[in-house]
Design a protein around this motif. Structure first.
Motif, PDB file in Angstrom:
ATOM      1  N   ALA A  17     170.563  44.631  62.913  1.00 60.36           N
ATOM      2  CA  ALA A  17     169.626  45.055  63.960  1.00 60.36           C
ATOM      3  C   ALA A  17     168.598  46.053  63.436  1.00 60.36           C
ATOM      4  O   ALA A  17     167.398  45.909  63.711  1.00 60.36           O
ATOM      5  N   PRO A  18     169.005  47.084  62.657  1.00 58.28           N
ATOM      6  CA  PRO A  18     167.991  47.986  62.103  1.00 58.28           C
ATOM      7  C   PRO A  18     166.980  47.281  61.202  1.00 58.28           C
ATOM      8  O   PRO A  18     165.806  47.651  61.176  1.00 58.28           O
ATOM      9  N   ASP A  19     167.416  46.259  60.459  1.00 58.30           N
ATOM     10  CA  ASP A  19     166.487  45.499  59.617  1.00 58.30           C
ATOM     11  C   ASP A  19     165.414  44.828  60.466  1.00 58.30           C
ATOM     12  O   ASP A  19     164.219  44.853  60.135  1.00 58.30           O
ATOM     13  N   ARG A  20     165.842  44.205  61.555  1.00 60.70           N
ATOM     14  CA  ARG A  20     164.882  43.542  62.443  1.00 60.70           C
ATOM     15  C   ARG A  20     163.924  44.554  63.061  1.00 60.70           C
ATOM     16  O   ARG A  20     162.729  44.302  63.165  1.00 60.70           O
ATOM     17  N   GLU A  21     164.450  45.701  63.455  1.00 64.63           N
ATOM     18  CA  GLU A  21     163.629  46.727  64.081  1.00 64.63           C
ATOM     19  C   GLU A  21     162.614  47.300  63.095  1.00 64.63           C
ATOM     20  O   GLU A  21     161.482  47.596  63.449  1.00 64.63           O
ATOM     21  N   LEU A  22     163.029  47.432  61.833  1.00 61.39           N
ATOM     22  CA  LEU A  22     162.122  47.953  60.803  1.00 61.39           C
ATOM     23  C   LEU A  22     160.929  47.027  60.626  1.00 61.39           C
ATOM     24  O   LEU A  22     159.770  47.478  60.571  1.00 61.39           O
ATOM     25  N   ARG A  25     158.654  47.251  63.876  1.00 63.09           N
ATOM     26  CA  ARG A  25     157.897  48.490  64.047  1.00 63.09           C
ATOM     27  C   ARG A  25     156.949  48.784  62.888  1.00 63.09           C
ATOM     28  O   ARG A  25     155.919  49.420  63.071  1.00 63.09           O
ATOM     29  N   TYR A  26     157.316  48.345  61.692  1.00 62.95           N
ATOM     30  CA  TYR A  26     156.550  48.691  60.499  1.00 62.95           C
ATOM     31  C   TYR A  26     156.190  47.434  59.711  1.00 62.95           C
ATOM     32  O   TYR A  26     156.771  47.160  58.661  1.00 62.95           O
ATOM     33  N   PRO A  27     155.214  46.669  60.198  1.00 65.30           N
ATOM     34  CA  PRO A  27     154.827  45.428  59.510  1.00 65.30           C
ATOM     35  C   PRO A  27     154.043  45.667  58.227  1.00 65.30           C
ATOM     36  O   PRO A  27     153.784  44.725  57.475  1.00 65.30           O
ATOM     37  N   GLY A  28     153.638  46.902  57.960  1.00 64.38           N
ATOM     38  CA  GLY A  28     152.839  47.205  56.782  1.00 64.38           C
ATOM     39  C   GLY A  28     151.431  47.613  57.171  1.00 64.38           C
ATOM     40  O   GLY A  28     151.019  47.495  58.320  1.00 64.38           O
ATOM     41  N   ALA A  29     150.683  48.089  56.197  1.00 66.62           N
ATOM     42  CA  ALA A  29     149.307  48.533  56.447  1.00 66.62           C
ATOM     43  C   ALA A  29     148.430  47.341  56.813  1.00 66.62           C
ATOM     44  O   ALA A  29     148.669  46.218  56.380  1.00 66.62           O
ATOM     45  N   ALA A  30     147.411  47.610  57.622  1.00 68.58           N
ATOM     46  CA  ALA A  30     146.449  46.561  57.975  1.00 68.58           C
ATOM     47  C   ALA A  30     145.714  46.106  56.718  1.00 68.58           C
ATOM     48  O   ALA A  30     145.398  46.908  55.842  1.00 68.58           O
ATOM     49  N   ALA A 283     151.555  56.755  61.981  1.00 62.82           N
ATOM     50  CA  ALA A 283     150.920  55.446  61.800  1.00 62.82           C
ATOM     51  C   ALA A 283     151.335  54.743  60.514  1.00 62.82           C
ATOM     52  O   ALA A 283     151.087  53.543  60.367  1.00 62.82           O
ATOM     53  N   ALA A 284     151.968  55.449  59.592  1.00 64.07           N
ATOM     54  CA  ALA A 284     152.285  54.873  58.289  1.00 64.07           C
ATOM     55  C   ALA A 284     153.119  53.596  58.438  1.00 64.07           C
ATOM     56  O   ALA A 284     154.154  53.590  59.100  1.00 64.07           O
ATOM     57  N   GLY A 285     152.650  52.524  57.838  1.00 62.63           N
ATOM     58  CA  GLY A 285     153.387  51.268  57.837  1.00 62.63           C
ATOM     59  C   GLY A 285     153.307  50.466  59.108  1.00 62.63           C
ATOM     60  O   GLY A 285     153.946  49.415  59.225  1.00 62.63           O
ATOM     61  N   THR A 286     152.509  50.927  60.084  1.00 63.41           N
ATOM     62  CA  THR A 286     152.470  50.257  61.389  1.00 63.41           C
ATOM     63  C   THR A 286     151.279  49.320  61.555  1.00 63.41           C
ATOM     64  O   THR A 286     151.168  48.657  62.582  1.00 63.41           O
ATOM     65  N   ALA A 287     150.363  49.292  60.604  1.00 66.51           N
ATOM     66  CA  ALA A 287     149.099  48.543  60.688  1.00 66.51           C
ATOM     67  C   ALA A 287     148.108  49.197  61.645  1.00 66.51           C
ATOM     68  O   ALA A 287     147.064  48.625  61.949  1.00 66.51           O
ATOM     69  N   VAL A 288     148.420  50.401  62.128  1.00 68.63           N
ATOM     70  CA  VAL A 288     147.483  51.164  62.957  1.00 68.63           C
ATOM     71  C   VAL A 288     146.615  52.006  62.028  1.00 68.63           C
ATOM     72  O   VAL A 288     147.134  52.786  61.224  1.00 68.63           O
ATOM     73  N   ARG A 289     145.300  51.844  62.157  1.00 72.11           N
ATOM     74  CA  ARG A 289     144.384  52.560  61.284  1.00 72.11           C
ATOM     75  C   ARG A 289     144.068  53.937  61.849  1.00 72.11           C
ATOM     76  O   ARG A 289     144.175  54.160  63.049  1.00 72.11           O
ATOM     77  N   LEU A 407     147.806  41.052  46.677  1.00 68.42           N
ATOM     78  CA  LEU A 407     148.623  42.198  46.266  1.00 68.42           C
ATOM     79  C   LEU A 407     148.843  43.134  47.439  1.00 68.42           C
ATOM     80  O   LEU A 407     149.929  43.708  47.619  1.00 68.42           O
ATOM     81  N   LEU A 408     147.832  43.272  48.303  1.00 67.24           N
ATOM     82  CA  LEU A 408     147.966  44.112  49.495  1.00 67.24           C
ATOM     83  C   LEU A 408     149.022  43.581  50.438  1.00 67.24           C
ATOM     84  O   LEU A 408     149.690  44.344  51.135  1.00 67.24           O
ATOM     85  N   SER A 409     149.179  42.261  50.498  1.00 62.57           N
ATOM     86  CA  SER A 409     150.073  41.664  51.483  1.00 62.57           C
ATOM     87  C   SER A 409     151.531  41.759  51.099  1.00 62.57           C
ATOM     88  O   SER A 409     152.409  41.453  51.907  1.00 62.57           O
ATOM     89  N   ARG A 410     151.815  42.173  49.871  1.00 64.08           N
ATOM     90  CA  ARG A 410     153.198  42.274  49.448  1.00 64.08           C
ATOM     91  C   ARG A 410     153.834  43.553  49.973  1.00 64.08           C
ATOM     92  O   ARG A 410     153.250  44.631  49.880  1.00 64.08           O
ATOM     93  N   ARG A 411     155.005  43.423  50.530  1.00 64.01           N
ATOM     94  CA  ARG A 411     155.777  44.610  50.926  1.00 64.01           C
ATOM     95  C   ARG A 411     156.398  45.188  49.676  1.00 64.01           C
ATOM     96  O   ARG A 411     157.094  44.494  48.941  1.00 64.01           O
TER      97      ARG A 411
END
Length: 414
Positions: A17-22, A25-30, A283-289, A407-411
């Motif tokens: 469950a924490p993996d799914r939530e991570l 909530r945090y899809p990565g930078a825009a 905002a870090a990791g949320t894709a919110v600028r 390269l940006l799209s890689r987690r």
């Protein structure tokens, strides 16, 4: 089965469950383009000639104050071939794309004028957006700041939002870079209300669910620190259900709310830095600028006054860039030359070193810096930002832009 094997199975169940939530909530930078600035124009001063007017005024201000080379000297850029190149790039930018993000302001810059007059202004704004599109002058990003969802202005703000979006959809069409700014947010419930409003608009206009997004303008202490002693910003982002695109900082409303004297209200006040540090972590990791605020010191008057204002503006732009805030507000056409000069100088000053480090990293060659995947991603982001705004030419970067964006799209993990 050994005890350790059994523990591994329990660990997987525990962390499922924490993996799914991570990931949620945090899809990565825009990864798409972010404008380097926002220009707020009061609705009653906006029309189909606004872009050309600002471009002309910016070029006139630059010319009368000594030209691009003088501006760069004020900013502390040493004389030489690179400064000559910077001057050419800034002059070309003011002609080609003087405003990257135009926000039509129906809030503080517009005021209370009554429903009939504001409705007419909304309709005029829709028509002007259509004119800009028709003439090919529509900036990459455009939208409105409407009145807040606080009780006294809520109905008017939502009425303007609905009328503007509906008018665009039924008229010139929704611009690809449409931005909607929700100001003076004081509660998570206001963000939830915005989600309800946008979902209803999408249904009414038969738009793809989730296609309408919005910015949370951080300009109240309540957003930075809630009544329980925690920041509401992460909760606001979550409540946005993926619709929160950005969080711009509001320098003057926030400073005034803290009781700072007018002369002390600044982007670099310690109180401003605290708020922006909280924004950055939230905002870090949320894709919110994120976007920094503005300076109200305007480059007008005699040569000395203009030089002094440009020096302040350029220093503040550089300060924001070095702190990871790649966007800010500009309030006057004479700010535009300074914005692009400082931004372009930032990206070009670091260009050679970044290209060398990234080339060595991708070729798995050792050098004097041991870069990790996260740093490589940051270097790719630096280059993409420089390319997007025009500070760097594609012919100056030996990597295909598609490879940099991949390269940006890689987690990445540190």
């Amino acid at each position: 089965m050994t005890q350790f094997s059994g523990a591994l199975e329990r660990i997987e169940r525990l962390l499922e469950a924490p993996d799914r939530e991570l990931v949620r909530r945090y899809p990565g930078a825009a990864e798409s383009r972010q404008p380097v600035h926002s220009v707020y124009v009061p609705a009653h001063r906006f029309d189909g000639g606004t872009i050309a007017s600002w471009s002309g005024a910016a070029q006139a201000a630059l010319g009368s104050a000594g030209g691009p080379q003088h501006l760069l000297e004020v900013h502390g850029v040493p004389a030489g071939a690179e400064r000559d190149r910077l001057g050419e790039l800034v002059a070309a930018k003011l002609q080609r794309e003087p405003i990257e993000d135009l926000r039509i302001d129906f809030e503080d810059g517009y005021g209370e004028v009554g429903d009939e007059e504001e409705d007419a202004a909304v309709d005029a704004a829709v028509a002007a957006v259509g004119e800009l599109r028709e003439s090919g002058e529509l900036p990459p990003f455009i939208g409105i700041r409407f009145k807040s969802l606080e009780q006294p202005t809520r109905a008017r703000g939502l009425r303007t939002l609905e009328r503007f979006v509906t008018g665009l959809h039924r008229g010139p069409g929704l611009p690809h870079g449409l931005l909607l700014t929700l100001p003076k947010v004081t509660s998570v419930a206001q963000v939830e209300a915005m989600v309800v409003a946008l979902a209803a608009l999408e249904e009414d206009l038969e738009l793809q669910p989730g296609s309408l997004t919005f910015e949370i303008q951080v300009e109240t202490p309540q957003a930075v620190l809630g009544p329980d002693g925690t920041s509401l910003l992460p909760l606001m982002i979550t409540a946005g259900q993926g619709r929160v695109s950005a969080m711009p900082y509001g320098t003057y409303d926030y400073s005034a709310s803290l009781g700072l004297a007018a002369g002390d209200q600044s982007m670099e006040h310690p109180a401003a830095d605290h708020a922006k540090a909280v924004m950055q972590v939230a905002a870090a990791g949320t894709a919110v600028r994120l976007s920094d605020g503005s300076t109200n010191v305007i480059p007008v008057g005699d040569r000395d006054a203009v030089d002094a204002a440009w020096a302040v503006h350029g220093r503040l732009v550089r300060r924001s860039l070095h702190r990871g805030f790649y966007q800010g507000w500009d309030l006057h056409p004479a700010h535009l030359p300074s914005r692009f000069a400082a931004t372009y100088a930032f990206f070009r000053a670091g260009l050679e070193a970044i290209l060398d480090r990234l080339e060595r990293y991708l070729a798995h060659r050792e050098g004097d810096v041991m870069d990790e995947p996260a740093t490589a991603r940051a270097m790719a982001s630096f280059l993409v930002r420089g390319l997007d705004c025009g500070a760097v030419g594609a012919d100056e970067v030996p990597f295909p832009e598609s490879d940099l964006r991949a390269l940006l799209s890689r987690r990445v993990a540190g």
